[in-house]
Motif scaffolding. Structure first.
Motif, mmCIF file in Angstrom:
data_model
loop_
_atom_site.group_PDB
_atom_site.id
_atom_site.type_symbol
_atom_site.label_atom_id
_atom_site.label_comp_id
_atom_site.label_asym_id
_atom_site.label_seq_id
_atom_site.Cartn_x
_atom_site.Cartn_y
_atom_site.Cartn_z
ATOM 1 N N LEU A 1 -12.309 0.690 -7.671
ATOM 2 C CA LEU A 1 -12.630 2.102 -7.508
ATOM 3 C C LEU A 1 -11.390 2.966 -7.664
ATOM 4 O O LEU A 1 -11.419 4.018 -8.321
ATOM 5 N N SER A 2 -10.269 2.532 -7.072
ATOM 6 C CA SER A 2 -9.023 3.275 -7.198
ATOM 7 C C SER A 2 -8.598 3.378 -8.657
ATOM 8 O O SER A 2 -8.222 4.466 -9.134
ATOM 9 N N ALA A 3 -8.659 2.271 -9.377
ATOM 10 C CA ALA A 3 -8.277 2.276 -10.792
ATOM 11 C C ALA A 3 -9.197 3.168 -11.611
ATOM 12 O O ALA A 3 -8.750 3.898 -12.508
ATOM 13 N N ALA A 4 -10.493 3.131 -11.289
ATOM 14 C CA ALA A 4 -11.456 3.947 -12.035
ATOM 15 C C ALA A 4 -11.183 5.440 -11.823
ATOM 16 O O ALA A 4 -11.211 6.226 -12.783
ATOM 17 N N LEU A 5 -10.907 5.835 -10.596
ATOM 18 C CA LEU A 5 -10.620 7.246 -10.314
ATOM 19 C C LEU A 5 -9.364 7.700 -11.047
ATOM 20 O O LEU A 5 -9.310 8.814 -11.588
ATOM 21 N N TRP A 6 -8.339 6.840 -11.058
ATOM 22 C CA TRP A 6 -7.099 7.165 -11.764
ATOM 23 C C TRP A 6 -7.367 7.354 -13.259
ATOM 24 O O TRP A 6 -6.896 8.326 -13.872
ATOM 25 N N ILE B 1 -11.093 -6.295 -3.928
ATOM 26 C CA ILE B 1 -11.445 -6.044 -5.322
ATOM 27 C C ILE B 1 -12.250 -4.756 -5.505
ATOM 28 O O ILE B 1 -11.936 -3.953 -6.408
ATOM 29 N N PRO B 2 -13.282 -4.486 -4.690
ATOM 30 C CA PRO B 2 -14.013 -3.214 -4.893
ATOM 31 C C PRO B 2 -13.129 -1.982 -4.732
ATOM 32 O O PRO B 2 -13.246 -1.018 -5.507
ATOM 33 N N LEU B 3 -12.237 -1.997 -3.738
ATOM 34 C CA LEU B 3 -11.350 -0.862 -3.539
ATOM 35 C C LEU B 3 -10.360 -0.722 -4.693
ATOM 36 O O LEU B 3 -10.061 0.391 -5.146
ATOM 37 N N LEU B 4 -9.857 -1.855 -5.164
ATOM 38 C CA LEU B 4 -8.936 -1.825 -6.298
ATOM 39 C C LEU B 4 -9.620 -1.263 -7.540
ATOM 40 O O LEU B 4 -9.048 -0.433 -8.270
ATOM 41 N N GLY C 1 0.805 -1.209 0.000
ATOM 42 C CA GLY C 1 0.000 0.000 0.000
ATOM 43 C C GLY C 1 0.839 1.261 0.000
ATOM 44 O O GLY C 1 0.513 2.237 -0.684
ATOM 45 N N SER C 2 1.925 1.256 0.767
ATOM 46 C CA SER C 2 2.786 2.434 0.799
ATOM 47 C C SER C 2 3.446 2.671 -0.552
ATOM 48 O O SER C 2 3.683 3.818 -0.948
ATOM 49 N N LEU C 3 3.728 1.605 -1.272
ATOM 50 C CA LEU C 3 4.317 1.738 -2.604
ATOM 51 C C LEU C 3 3.360 2.486 -3.535
ATOM 52 O O LEU C 3 3.780 3.313 -4.348
ATOM 53 N N PRO D 1 -4.906 6.679 -1.510
ATOM 54 C CA PRO D 1 -5.202 6.003 -0.240
ATOM 55 C C PRO D 1 -6.161 4.831 -0.398
ATOM 56 O O PRO D 1 -6.102 3.876 0.380
ATOM 57 N N LEU D 2 -7.055 4.900 -1.388
ATOM 58 C CA LEU D 2 -7.940 3.761 -1.620
ATOM 59 C C LEU D 2 -7.130 2.531 -2.029
ATOM 60 O O LEU D 2 -7.400 1.413 -1.570
#
Length: 286
Positions: free
Chosen positions: A248-253, A243-246, A183-185, A231-232
């Motif tokens: 959502l994070s990818a979609a925002l990016w 999976i949902p967080l992954l 996550g820190s990466l 952070p997501l």
């Protein structure tokens, strides 16, 4: 800014060539290890460390203009609100101080070197925390009052904050059970690297196209999407159902950079608006 005594007109180009050669060497090392069946991740981590150092170097140049322009705009607004008999105190200029910048680069370089030779070791952990502290120290130069809260300096400042958080979380993770190492990466890559690239393209893309920077809402919206995505993605490392967080994070990016492409590709595809060539700034600024 005045060029240092003894510097040549090709200094910036030579620095770019050196950085490019470094990235080529690190990329070649990655593929060499991959073809030999060796774990190639160390090359990616080394490349990330190089990117972080280059961001700090580039940001020191960009921030001098962006932060001081924000200070001047703030002063003009305050002066307009005063009567003719009220004196407006001249604000202190922002200076990107080399000692703080060099300390941050040194700490990042030491951490990157330690991770190369002793991945996940205690030395790496403490050096990651040192890099986080050095980044927080560097951010102290940016505390110029309300002028910081304008979109352009705030985006650049946020990328520094993501870098500080990424190295801090890396150090804590390596001292603990290592669960947050992944996550820190992503705080460093999505937050530090992604947000700084987004901000610089939004700033320099217009300036070097002969246009004033775009003040429409898509710029801060995209920056907020990236700032939320990081952070997501880090939180997904601890989630029972990541999976949902992954997703959502990818979609925002993707939405953030799609917004940028939609608005900026037409700018890049047409000739400069002021008839100038190359990377010259807006007419009248140089």
């Amino acid at each position: 800014m005045r060029r240092p005594s003894g510097a040549t007109a090709n200094d910036a180009q030579l620095a770019f060539v050196g950085a490019l050669l470094l990235m080529i060497a690190l990329t070649a090392g990655f593929y060499l290890d991959a073809l030999r069946g060796e774990p190639p991740a160390r090359w990616l981590l080394a490349q990330l460390g190089a990117f972080m150092a280059l961001i700090i170097i580039a940001m020191s140049r960009i921030s001098m203009r962006i932060v001081n322009a924000s200070i001047e705009e703030r002063q003009d607004a305050e002066q307009a609100a005063q009567t003719a008999f009220d004196a407006v105190e001249a604000p202190e200029r922002y200076i990107a101080r080399p000692p703080r910048r060099n300390l941050a680069i040194i700490c990042i370089a030491l951490f990157t070197t330690a991770q190369w030779y002793q991945p996940g070791g205690r030395i790496s952990a403490w050096l990651a925390l040192a890099a986080a502290c050095a980044m927080l120290n560097l951010m102290g130069d940016w505390h110029v009052g309300r002028a910081l809260w304008r979109r352009w300096p705030l985006m650049l400042y946020a990328s520094y904050a993501a870098m500080a958080a990424g190295y801090g979380l890396t150090g804590l993770s390596l001292l603990g059970d290592g669960l947050l190492a992944n996550g820190s990466l992503h705080l460093l890559t999505i937050g530090g690297l992604g947000l700084s690239i987004y901000a610089v393209i939004a700033i320099a893309g217009y300036t070097h196209s002969g246009l004033e920077k775009d003040d429409r809402a898509w710029v801060p919206v995209g920056a907020c999407l990236l700032a939320t995505s990081a952070p997501l993605r880090a939180a997904a490392s601890l989630a029972d159902a990541p999976i949902p967080l992954l997703a959502l994070s990818a979609a925002l990016w993707c939405i953030a950079f799609t917004l940028m492409g939609w608005h900026m590709l037409p700018v890049f595809m047409r000739p400069r608006a002021d008839g100038r060539s190359g990377c010259a700034g807006v007419l009248g600024e140089d």
